[in-house]
Write a protein that holds these residues in place. Structure first.
Motif, PDB file in Angstrom:
ATOM      1  N   ALA A 187       0.836  -1.205   0.000  1.00  0.00           N
ATOM      2  CA  ALA A 187       0.000   0.000   0.000  1.00  0.00           C
ATOM      3  C   ALA A 187       0.869   1.254   0.000  1.00  0.00           C
ATOM      4  O   ALA A 187       0.572   2.236  -0.693  1.00  0.00           O
ATOM      5  CB  ALA A 187      -0.931  -0.008   1.214  1.00  0.00           C
TER       6      ALA A 187
ATOM      7  N   LYS B 147       2.113   1.875  -3.420  1.00  0.00           N
ATOM      8  CA  LYS B 147       1.061   2.418  -4.284  1.00  0.00           C
ATOM      9  C   LYS B 147       0.843   3.905  -4.034  1.00  0.00           C
ATOM     10  O   LYS B 147       0.722   4.697  -4.970  1.00  0.00           O
ATOM     11  CB  LYS B 147      -0.249   1.672  -4.029  1.00  0.00           C
ATOM     12  CG  LYS B 147      -0.703   0.864  -5.236  1.00  0.00           C
ATOM     13  CD  LYS B 147      -1.880   0.031  -4.877  1.00  0.00           C
ATOM     14  CE  LYS B 147      -3.029   0.232  -5.851  1.00  0.00           C
ATOM     15  NZ  LYS B 147      -4.133  -0.698  -5.551  1.00  0.00           N
ATOM     16  N   ARG B 148       0.803   4.278  -2.753  1.00  0.00           N
ATOM     17  CA  ARG B 148       0.614   5.702  -2.454  1.00  0.00           C
ATOM     18  C   ARG B 148       1.790   6.504  -2.986  1.00  0.00           C
ATOM     19  O   ARG B 148       1.637   7.600  -3.515  1.00  0.00           O
ATOM     20  CB  ARG B 148       0.491   5.911  -0.945  1.00  0.00           C
ATOM     21  CG  ARG B 148      -0.816   5.435  -0.387  1.00  0.00           C
ATOM     22  CD  ARG B 148      -1.007   5.875   1.053  1.00  0.00           C
ATOM     23  NE  ARG B 148      -2.137   5.182   1.661  1.00  0.00           N
ATOM     24  CZ  ARG B 148      -2.522   5.317   2.915  1.00  0.00           C
ATOM     25  NH1 ARG B 148      -1.840   6.137   3.713  1.00  0.00           N
ATOM     26  NH2 ARG B 148      -3.554   4.660   3.386  1.00  0.00           N
TER      27      ARG B 148
ATOM     28  N   ARG C  16       4.562  16.287   1.214  1.00  0.00           N
ATOM     29  CA  ARG C  16       3.346  15.579   0.831  1.00  0.00           C
ATOM     30  C   ARG C  16       3.489  14.083   1.112  1.00  0.00           C
ATOM     31  O   ARG C  16       2.557  13.429   1.583  1.00  0.00           O
ATOM     32  CB  ARG C  16       3.112  15.843  -0.652  1.00  0.00           C
ATOM     33  CG  ARG C  16       1.936  15.167  -1.176  1.00  0.00           C
ATOM     34  CD  ARG C  16       1.200  16.004  -2.198  1.00  0.00           C
ATOM     35  NE  ARG C  16       0.226  15.125  -2.793  1.00  0.00           N
ATOM     36  CZ  ARG C  16       0.205  14.811  -4.080  1.00  0.00           C
ATOM     37  NH1 ARG C  16       1.053  15.370  -4.905  1.00  0.00           N
ATOM     38  NH2 ARG C  16      -0.683  13.967  -4.525  1.00  0.00           N
TER      39      ARG C  16
ATOM     40  N   MET D  32       1.105  11.888   3.443  1.00  0.00           N
ATOM     41  CA  MET D  32       0.274  10.878   2.798  1.00  0.00           C
ATOM     42  C   MET D  32       0.594   9.463   3.297  1.00  0.00           C
ATOM     43  O   MET D  32      -0.307   8.655   3.517  1.00  0.00           O
ATOM     44  CB  MET D  32       0.497  10.963   1.304  1.00  0.00           C
ATOM     45  CG  MET D  32      -0.675  10.494   0.520  1.00  0.00           C
ATOM     46  SD  MET D  32      -0.436  10.908  -1.198  1.00  0.00           S
ATOM     47  CE  MET D  32      -1.414  12.353  -1.339  1.00  0.00           C
TER      48      MET D  32
ATOM     49  N   SER E 290       1.680   8.757   6.127  1.00  0.00           N
ATOM     50  CA  SER E 290       1.342   8.638   7.548  1.00  0.00           C
ATOM     51  C   SER E 290      -0.149   8.453   7.776  1.00  0.00           C
ATOM     52  O   SER E 290      -0.581   8.277   8.908  1.00  0.00           O
ATOM     53  CB  SER E 290       1.799   9.886   8.306  1.00  0.00           C
ATOM     54  OG  SER E 290       3.149  10.126   8.054  1.00  0.00           O
ATOM     55  N   ARG E 291      -0.950   8.567   6.712  1.00  0.00           N
ATOM     56  CA  ARG E 291      -2.386   8.340   6.909  1.00  0.00           C
ATOM     57  C   ARG E 291      -2.613   6.857   7.195  1.00  0.00           C
ATOM     58  O   ARG E 291      -1.814   6.022   6.794  1.00  0.00           O
ATOM     59  CB  ARG E 291      -3.148   8.740   5.639  1.00  0.00           C
ATOM     60  CG  ARG E 291      -3.022  10.218   5.301  1.00  0.00           C
ATOM     61  CD  ARG E 291      -3.937  10.565   4.154  1.00  0.00           C
ATOM     62  NE  ARG E 291      -3.589  11.831   3.525  1.00  0.00           N
ATOM     63  CZ  ARG E 291      -4.226  12.330   2.475  1.00  0.00           C
ATOM     64  NH1 ARG E 291      -5.221  11.664   1.933  1.00  0.00           N
ATOM     65  NH2 ARG E 291      -3.865  13.487   1.964  1.00  0.00           N
TER      66      ARG E 291
ATOM     67  N   TYR F 294      -3.819   2.974   7.284  1.00  0.00           N
ATOM     68  CA  TYR F 294      -4.014   1.922   6.280  1.00  0.00           C
ATOM     69  C   TYR F 294      -5.001   0.917   6.847  1.00  0.00           C
ATOM     70  O   TYR F 294      -4.924   0.570   8.023  1.00  0.00           O
ATOM     71  CB  TYR F 294      -2.696   1.194   5.998  1.00  0.00           C
ATOM     72  CG  TYR F 294      -1.602   2.084   5.458  1.00  0.00           C
ATOM     73  CD1 TYR F 294      -1.342   2.130   4.088  1.00  0.00           C
ATOM     74  CD2 TYR F 294      -0.835   2.869   6.310  1.00  0.00           C
ATOM     75  CE1 TYR F 294      -0.340   2.945   3.584  1.00  0.00           C
ATOM     76  CE2 TYR F 294       0.164   3.693   5.814  1.00  0.00           C
ATOM     77  CZ  TYR F 294       0.408   3.724   4.446  1.00  0.00           C
ATOM     78  OH  TYR F 294       1.394   4.540   3.954  1.00  0.00           O
TER      79      TYR F 294
END
Ligand SMILES: Cc1cc2nc3c(=O)[nH]c(=O)nc-3n(C[C@H](O)[C@H](O)[C@H](O)COP(=O)(O)O)c2cc1C
Lengths: 472, 148
Positions: free
Chosen positions: A90, A93-94, A132, A136, A138-139, A141
């Motif tokens: 993931a 992907k980010r 950024r 991003m 750090s959001r 999962y």
């Protein structure tokens, strides 16, 4: 991945067979591919800038970003490897989604990622994308029905338009910036600046010096007296490590203990400390105790118990005169492994105390985890009677002595005694003194201490004179 | 042992990164909604969304894998940031009729979620999730007839 598919297949280093290049888990480039692409980009720019006259417009810069995930290990440990792999996918992907098609994203291994920002790239655009990415990645999962969060630390280095930097140097700079980002608290990015290079060199030098310090005999123990608050008698000393370097002078413990831990030197240094403290203490009149700090790392190699038994035997110091101070965090990090060793030490006759009490985050649990002989209240509570009272009461009910640390004024001393602390240590009584001065301190306490309930203002004046005497 | 994945509900809040005046913001949120409705119908996901100048609050419901996929897509969106997941649990959908119900812009005290963080404890998050859900339910039931 379309940006990497142009590369020819390579031979797999392990099996010798041909395989698709890149990182199998995430589909990003792998370390070797990243290095290839970086070298190619840099040499393309060199070719271009050579063809241009110096005054002409320079080609755009490029940048390398190194990305480390913070707390990834915790996710792996708690949710399992499959979840860890899913998280890495993931993240990839980010990462890929936040970049332009011409940028390269790679997984270098483990939870380390790298990005090559293709020209045109400036310091501003690098900072913007780095910021950024930190946010991003750090959001949260969603993985396997659970929520996982990791942080990201990013180090970036720029090869400016028209500038020339070797690939290896660029990577090293990004790494220094990464070190800075982590040092500044993680979860942030840093762009390389020349000052980081200087700091890295200074640090390397300090590391080398610290690695050599033990062999060169640069460590010393200083001793700080501890008194019994009921009798005012000196009961023992805490051994404190000092590093005297020929050029740096006396290096404060704060500035080398963490580094020694990082370099994994604490087990060896710790062994020296115990041996030295036992040998020093054997000659002290009145048989006071000597307390030695035990670091978390010392619980990890199985050496602690035998080395302490050996130190006692070699010095001839009775075990009852040796006290070991363990912090809450050392226990927290080592769990039952630490407790088992503490039990073995206690069986030897050594006294065990819980150090810096109140600074950890599961204090009460820790206090019940082992039959400590003593709890030492952290110096930050020297002026907090409520905490002193609570800990002293708790200590008393659990059969432990309670030592107040960091006592600096007679008023504090009186309050702490009134709240039930049994012992005290701090500048009011004495600063830590070199081994050679310990006997002098013992003599002084034998003369002016030792009267139960002695009037404390007196005490303070005397300690003031003492300080002046020593300064003279 | 093939089981259909459980139905889950996800509640999260995030920081609004849209810029511009109120009308521009409304327009941008309308775009988000249009895309969400199109995608969510296809994915079998339902939910509700509200926003204000500081934050978004959204709930997503559906099969676990579908909710995970939609959420992950939303996490790559720079129009918001600092996502805090308040709840992820098995639940019967509360907004089953709407691919993405719209609670509109809500600037009052009830929608101040900017103090929440991923480090908040379970109880704090659970309470916040409950109030977000209650809020979404109340504003959606008021707003939807008007939206048609
Ligand atoms: C606060 C917020 C909520 C969103 N909710 C959804 C959603 O429920 N479903 C969805 O498909 N996209 C949602 N999006 C948009 C996605 O981030 C993304 O832009 C979109 O899914 C891309 O779809 P497309 O590839 O069809 O253009 C949301 C975006 C934001 C900022």
């Amino acid at each position: 991945m379309k940006t990497t598919a142009v590369h020819s297949h390579r031979l797999c280093a392990h099996c010798g067979s041909e395989r698709a290049p890149g990182d199998v888990l995430t589909g990003l480039a792998d370390r070797a591919m990243f290095a290839d692409r970086l070298a190619a980009s840099l040499s393309r720019r060199r070719g271009r800038s050579r063809r241009r006259p110096a005054a002409a417009e320079q080609p755009g810069g490029l940048a390398v970003l190194l990305i480390d995930l913070d707390r990834f290990k915790a996710v792996n440990d708690t949710l399992g490897h499959a979840a860890g792999d899913a998280l890495l996918r993931a993240v990839a992907k980010r990462l890929r989604g936040a970049l332009r098609a011409e940028d390269i994203a790679a997984r270098l291994g483990g939870d380390e990622f790298a990005v090559l920002l293709a020209p045109p790239t400036t310091a501003e655009s690098t900072a913007a994308i780095a910021e950024r990415l930190v946010e991003m990645l750090s959001r949260p999962y969603l993985i396997d029905g659970g929520v996982a969060t990791v942080g990201a630390s990013v180090g970036a280095a720029l090869c400016p338009g028209g500038g020339e930097v070797e690939a290896e140097l660029l990577l090293r700079r990004a790494d220094m910036a990464m070190y800075q980002a982590k040092n500044d608290g993680r979860g942030r990015y840093r762009l390389f600046e020349p000052a980081m290079q200087e700091r890295a060199e200074a640090r390397r030098k300090l590391e080398a010096d610290l690695r050599a310090a033990l062999a060169l005999g640069q460590f010393e123990l200083h001793y700080q007296p501890q008194i019994n608050l009921a009798t005012h008698r000196l009961t023992g000393f805490e051994a404190l490590l000092r590093w005297r370097h020929p050029l740096r002078g006396m290096v404060p413990a704060d500035s080398f203990i963490a580094l020694a831990e990082e370099l994994h030197l604490l087990p060896t240094i710790g062994e020296w400390v115990v041996r030295t403290a036992c040998t020093d203490a054997i000659g002290w009149p009145g048989a006071p105790t000597v307390a030695v700090n035990v670091a978390a790392q010392q619980f990890q190699n199985g050496w602690l118990v035998p080395s302490i038994a050996a130190a006692l035997q070699a010095s001839g110091l009775p075990a009852a005169r040796l006290e070991l101070e363990v912090t809450e965090s050392a226990l927290l990090h080592n769990g039952s492994v630490a407790i088992e060793q503490l039990m073995a030490l206690k069986a030897l006759g050594v006294t065990i105390s819980l150090d810096d009490f109140g600074t950890g985050y599961s204090s009460l649990t820790q206090l019940r985890s082992f039959a400590f002989d003593r709890v030492k209240i952290d110096r930050s509570f020297a002026s907090d009677p409520a905490v002193a009272r609570a800990v002293a009461a708790l200590g008393a009910s659990l059969g432990m002595r309670t030592t107040a640390e960091g006592v600096e004024t007679a008023e504090q001393l009186n309050r702490l005694r009134a709240e039930g602390c049994t012992d005290a240590q701090g500048f009011l009584l004495s600063r830590p003194v070199p081994a050679a001065d310990v006997v002098g301190v013992i003599d002084r306490f034998a003369i002016d201490g030792g009267v139960p309930g002695a009037p404390i203002p007196n005490f303070h004046e005397k300690s003031g004179t003492r300080k002046r005497e020593r300064a003279a | 042992m093939k089981k259909t994945p459980p139905l889950v509900r996800l509640v999260y809040v995030s920081r609004n990164r849209l810029s511009g005046d109120a009308a521009t913001m409304e327009r941008e949120v309308a775009n988000i909604l249009a895309v969400s409705r199109r995608n969510n119908v296809r994915a079998g996901v339902t939910g509700a969304l509200l926003f204000n100048a500081d934050c978004f609050a959204q709930t997503l419901e559906g099969r676990r894998d579908a909710v995970e996929a939609v959420f992950e897509r939303i996490q790559c969106d720079p129009r918001h940031s600092d996502t805090v997941v308040l709840q992820l649990e098995q639940a019967v959908p509360a907004f089953a009729d709407w691919s993405m119900a719209y609670g509109g812009r809500l600037d009052d005290e009830r929608a101040r979620f900017d103090r929440l963080s991923n480090d908040a404890d379970q109880a704090t998050r659970g309470a916040a999730a409950d109030s977000v859900l209650a809020l979404l339910r109340s504003v959606v039931s008021r707003a939807l007839p008007a939206l048609g």
